[in-house]
Scaffold this motif. Sequence first.
Motif, PDB file in Angstrom:
ATOM      1  N   GLY A 210       0.833  -1.218   0.154  1.00 43.34           N
ATOM      2  CA  GLY A 210      -0.105   0.212  -0.083  1.00 43.34           C
ATOM      3  C   GLY A 210       0.770   0.619   0.110  1.00 43.34           C
ATOM      4  N   VAL A 211       1.929   1.617  -0.727  1.00 41.02           N
ATOM      5  CA  VAL A 211       2.879   2.645  -0.697  1.00 41.02           C
ATOM      6  C   VAL A 211       1.859   3.121  -1.424  1.00 41.02           C
ATOM      7  N   SER A 212       2.645   5.305  -0.814  1.00 42.49           N
ATOM      8  CA  SER A 212       1.527   5.590  -2.174  1.00 42.49           C
ATOM      9  C   SER A 212       2.823   7.798  -1.471  1.00 42.49           C
ATOM     10  N   VAL A 213       2.468   7.484  -2.357  1.00 40.89           N
ATOM     11  CA  VAL A 213       2.719   9.176  -2.139  1.00 40.89           C
ATOM     12  C   VAL A 213       2.071   9.960  -0.600  1.00 40.89           C
ATOM     13  N   MET A 302      10.491  10.596  -2.816  1.00 37.65           N
ATOM     14  CA  MET A 302       9.322  11.664  -2.783  1.00 37.65           C
ATOM     15  C   MET A 302      10.007  12.649  -3.814  1.00 37.65           C
ATOM     16  N   GLU A 303      11.339  12.885  -4.154  1.00 35.85           N
ATOM     17  CA  GLU A 303      11.286  13.823  -5.128  1.00 35.85           C
ATOM     18  C   GLU A 303      11.363  13.408  -6.354  1.00 35.85           C
ATOM     19  N   ASN A 304      12.070  12.181  -6.302  1.00 39.17           N
ATOM     20  CA  ASN A 304      11.579  10.610  -7.640  1.00 39.17           C
ATOM     21  C   ASN A 304       9.659  10.225  -8.302  1.00 39.17           C
ATOM     22  N   ASN A 305       9.279  10.764  -7.066  1.00 35.50           N
ATOM     23  CA  ASN A 305       7.989   9.853  -7.073  1.00 35.50           C
ATOM     24  C   ASN A 305       6.619  10.992  -6.726  1.00 35.50           C
ATOM     25  N   TYR A 306       7.333  12.245  -6.672  1.00 36.83           N
ATOM     26  CA  TYR A 306       6.055  13.244  -6.826  1.00 36.83           C
ATOM     27  C   TYR A 306       4.642  13.561  -7.459  1.00 36.83           C
ATOM     28  N   LYS A 307       3.847  14.257  -7.090  1.00 39.81           N
ATOM     29  CA  LYS A 307       2.840  13.872  -7.771  1.00 39.81           C
ATOM     30  C   LYS A 307       1.794  14.429  -7.125  1.00 39.81           C
ATOM     31  N   ILE A 308       0.824  15.846  -7.087  1.00 39.83           N
ATOM     32  CA  ILE A 308      -0.326  16.413  -6.435  1.00 39.83           C
ATOM     33  C   ILE A 308      -1.717  15.392  -6.484  1.00 39.83           C
ATOM     34  N   ASP A 309      -1.555  14.640  -7.691  1.00 40.43           N
ATOM     35  CA  ASP A 309      -2.663  13.605  -7.551  1.00 40.43           C
ATOM     36  C   ASP A 309      -2.523  12.577  -7.049  1.00 40.43           C
ATOM     37  N   ALA A 310      -3.415  12.112  -5.894  1.00 44.29           N
ATOM     38  CA  ALA A 310      -3.133  10.914  -5.208  1.00 44.29           C
ATOM     39  C   ALA A 310      -4.055   9.233  -5.173  1.00 44.29           C
ATOM     40  N   ASP A 311      -4.915   9.824  -6.412  1.00 43.98           N
ATOM     41  CA  ASP A 311      -5.706   9.198  -7.248  1.00 43.98           C
ATOM     42  C   ASP A 311      -6.946   8.287  -6.017  1.00 43.98           C
ATOM     43  N   THR A 312      -6.967   8.970  -4.572  1.00 39.09           N
ATOM     44  CA  THR A 312      -7.632   8.449  -3.502  1.00 39.09           C
ATOM     45  C   THR A 312      -7.589   9.392  -2.430  1.00 39.09           C
ATOM     46  N   ASP A 314      -7.494  12.794  -2.115  1.00 41.57           N
ATOM     47  CA  ASP A 314      -6.863  13.809  -2.026  1.00 41.57           C
ATOM     48  C   ASP A 314      -6.097  14.697  -1.192  1.00 41.57           C
ATOM     49  N   ASN A 315      -7.931  15.625  -0.846  1.00 39.22           N
ATOM     50  CA  ASN A 315      -7.952  16.529  -0.114  1.00 39.22           C
ATOM     51  C   ASN A 315      -6.760  16.420   1.297  1.00 39.22           C
ATOM     52  N   TYR A 316      -7.209  14.910   1.250  1.00 35.82           N
ATOM     53  CA  TYR A 316      -6.492  14.536   2.787  1.00 35.82           C
ATOM     54  C   TYR A 316      -5.194  14.390   2.180  1.00 35.82           C
ATOM     55  N   TYR A 317      -4.256  14.188   1.281  1.00 32.71           N
ATOM     56  CA  TYR A 317      -3.677  13.340   1.175  1.00 32.71           C
ATOM     57  C   TYR A 317      -2.376  15.258   1.096  1.00 32.71           C
ATOM     58  N   LEU A 318      -3.400  16.301   0.193  1.00 33.37           N
ATOM     59  CA  LEU A 318      -2.876  17.728   0.611  1.00 33.37           C
ATOM     60  C   LEU A 318      -2.607  18.210   1.928  1.00 33.37           C
ATOM     61  N   TRP A 341       4.963  22.739  -4.780  1.00 40.03           N
ATOM     62  CA  TRP A 341       3.819  21.663  -4.887  1.00 40.03           C
ATOM     63  C   TRP A 341       2.385  22.343  -4.120  1.00 40.03           C
ATOM     64  N   TYR A 342       2.777  23.838  -3.815  1.00 40.42           N
ATOM     65  CA  TYR A 342       1.497  24.950  -3.154  1.00 40.42           C
ATOM     66  C   TYR A 342       0.629  25.414  -4.395  1.00 40.42           C
ATOM     67  N   ASN A 343       1.599  25.460  -5.614  1.00 39.76           N
ATOM     68  CA  ASN A 343       0.822  26.244  -6.848  1.00 39.76           C
ATOM     69  C   ASN A 343       0.494  24.488  -7.179  1.00 39.76           C
ATOM     70  N   ASP A 344       0.507  23.910  -6.893  1.00 40.66           N
ATOM     71  CA  ASP A 344       0.014  22.187  -7.756  1.00 40.66           C
ATOM     72  C   ASP A 344      -0.784  21.927  -7.244  1.00 40.66           C
ATOM     73  N   GLY A 345      -0.936  21.933  -6.135  1.00 36.07           N
ATOM     74  CA  GLY A 345      -1.966  22.175  -5.044  1.00 36.07           C
ATOM     75  C   GLY A 345      -3.094  23.111  -5.161  1.00 36.07           C
ATOM     76  N   TYR A 346      -2.837  24.231  -5.153  1.00 31.37           N
ATOM     77  CA  TYR A 346      -4.084  25.120  -5.586  1.00 31.37           C
ATOM     78  C   TYR A 346      -4.767  25.081  -6.632  1.00 31.37           C
ATOM     79  N   GLN A 347      -3.832  24.786  -7.697  1.00 28.15           N
ATOM     80  CA  GLN A 347      -4.920  24.636  -8.477  1.00 28.15           C
ATOM     81  C   GLN A 347      -5.132  23.081  -9.002  1.00 28.15           C
ATOM     82  N   LYS A 348      -5.193  22.241  -8.369  1.00 28.53           N
ATOM     83  CA  LYS A 348      -6.315  21.281  -8.047  1.00 28.53           C
ATOM     84  C   LYS A 348      -6.889  21.744  -7.698  1.00 28.53           C
ATOM     85  N   LEU A 349      -7.088  22.471  -6.763  1.00 30.14           N
ATOM     86  CA  LEU A 349      -8.098  22.450  -5.469  1.00 30.14           C
ATOM     87  C   LEU A 349      -9.006  23.806  -6.176  1.00 30.14           C
TER      88      LEU A 349
END
Length: 552
Positions: A210-213, A302-312, A314-318, A341-349
Motif C-alpha cells: 500500500g505504498v503511496s505519496v 518523494m523527489e522522484n515520485n512526487y505528484k499532486i494527484d493521490a488517486d484517492t 486527494d484532499n486528505y493527502y494535501l 507543490w503549493y501552486n500545484d495544490g492550489y490549481q488542483k483545488l
Amino acid sequence: MESSPNTTGFFSRAALLALAFVVAACAAPGRAWAIDPEGPEVKELIDKGLKFLETKTDRRLGGKCLIALAFIKAGQPNHARVDEALAACRQEVGKPINRLDVYSNGLALIFLSEARGRGDSNLLGQYLDKLYERQKPHGGWGYHDKQTGDTSQTQYGALGLWEAHQANRRIDPDAAMRMAHWLVATQDPSGTWGYQGAVSESSGRVAQSGVSVTMASAAMGSLLIAADMFGVLNPIYFDSVDSDAVEPLDGDSGGSESAELPSALRPRDAGGAASRQAPPLSSRGLAVARIYQSLEDGANWMENNYKIDADTYDNYYLYALERYKSFEELLNGEDDPEPHWYNDGYQKLLGSVRADGSWSESCGVAVDTAFAVLFLLRSTKKSIRATIGEGALVSGRGLPSDVSKARLSRGQVVAERAAVKLNDFIGMIDRDETPSGYADGGVSLVEGEVDAETADRLAELLRTGSPEARLAAAGLLGRTGDLARAPDLIYALTDPDRRVVLAARDALRMLSRRIGGFGLPNDFNENQRRQAIASWTRWSESVSPGTASAAR
C-alpha cells in the motif's frame, strides 16, 4: 597546480557539460505564475470554503475538530464551529478507547492545543492520556482490533503529540521515541512507507504494501515532527568541547543528558528571533543516525515520485503534504513563499471546487472542505511560526554532514569543527594546504565572508586547481548562499575525482536547501551522474533563468 584531466568514466566532461546546456535550453522558463496564501485568488477560495463550513458540520469528533481548526487558522478562534468542537470534546472524552478512534483522538489534541486560550487544560491532558493508552507496543497507532500500526493514523498521533508539546504539556519521551523508531522500522527498501506497517526486526528494511505519496507524506511529516520534538533538527556547531560533556548518538554511552553545555560551546545565532518553542525531549536511546538516513531516503523517494494527484483521498493527502513540507522547510532552514507543490495544490483545488465553495472526495464533504482550507492556509507553517518565531524558520537547521562525528547534548546535536579564518583558508587552498575535514563540515570559517571576488577565485579553482583545491572550493561555494554559483557546482559534478563530485553534490544540496538533492548516491555510476547533472541544471534554470551558461 595540476590541471583536471579531460575525461571521466564513460563520458567526457565536455559531453556531460553539453548535456547540461541542452537541458537548460529545453527547460521550461520557470513557473508561469506564482500563488501564496495571502493572494486574492487563494483568499477567495478560503473564504468560500469557510462560508460553506458555516452551514455544514460532521458527526464525528475528529471532523468537528478539523472544521474548528480551519476557523482558528483563519483567525476566527471564537467562531460557533469552535464552540461546537469544544462541546464535543467534553462530551466524547469519556468514551472507552475502542469507541474513540485515533483520528478523533489526535485531532482533538491538535484542536485543543491550538484553542488553548479557550480550551480546558485538563481536557487536553485527558486526550493525551488516551493517546498513550492507544499506542501499540511497537510504537505506532492503528485500529483497536489490529496489531499492526497504521501510517495514516500514526500521523495524527504524531501531530497531536507535537501540538501538545508546544502547548507546554509534559510529553512522555518514550511514546515519541517508540513512534519514531516504528516509522524507521516500517520504511520500505525504496524509501517510502505503506499503509499497515510491516515492522523490520533488524536494521534492514522489509517490503511494505500500500505504498503511496500519501503514506510517504504522512510518515515523513511524522518523522520530522519526532525529530523536532527531540531537538535533533538543529545542530549546534562549536570550536572545541570536552568529550566527556556530550553523549554519543543513539545514546549508547556518554555523559549526562541533563548536563549544561560546556562554556566553550558557541551556538550559531538563529537571527535573534523570539522563540516560544518548548524545550526538547530527552533523547537518550534515540536512534538518531537511522532517523537521519530515513529522512534522506524518504526525501529522495518523494523527489522522484512526487505528484499532486493521490488517486484517492486527494484532499486528505494535501493536508499531509503541507504538514510534511512545512517541517521539511524547518529542517532545511528555508522559507519559500511560492513552493511548486503549493501552486500545484492550489490549481488542483481550483479545478475541483464546487459552486457552493465545497470539495467532496472520500472523507465527507465537510471534512474534505476543511482539509482543502487548511492546505490553502498553510496551517502547519502557521503553527511552526507561532512556536519558533517568524525569523527562526531560516536559522540554518539541517542534518550534520557526518553523523559519525556528531554528539547529543541536552537533546541537541553538536558537531565539532576546527576554526579557520577565511583569508587564511583561501591561502591554504592556493598553497594546496587545505585542512583535512573541510569537505565533510569539519572546519568552521570565521572572520570573513565569501565576496564576489573570492567566489570567482573559487570557481576558477574548480576548473584549474589540484584535486584537494577543487574539493575545498566546491564545499566553500556551497556555503555562499548565492544561487548564481549553482552552475559552477554543476560543472564540478563532471569532475574526474569522485570526492569532488560528492562535495559538489552536497554543496548544491546546501545551496538549494534540498535534503535529498536529486538522488546522486555516494557510489554513483555514470548514468546516475548524467541524470543528476540534468536535474540540477533544470533546477538552476527554474530559480535563475539564463544562468546555466555560466558553467561553460
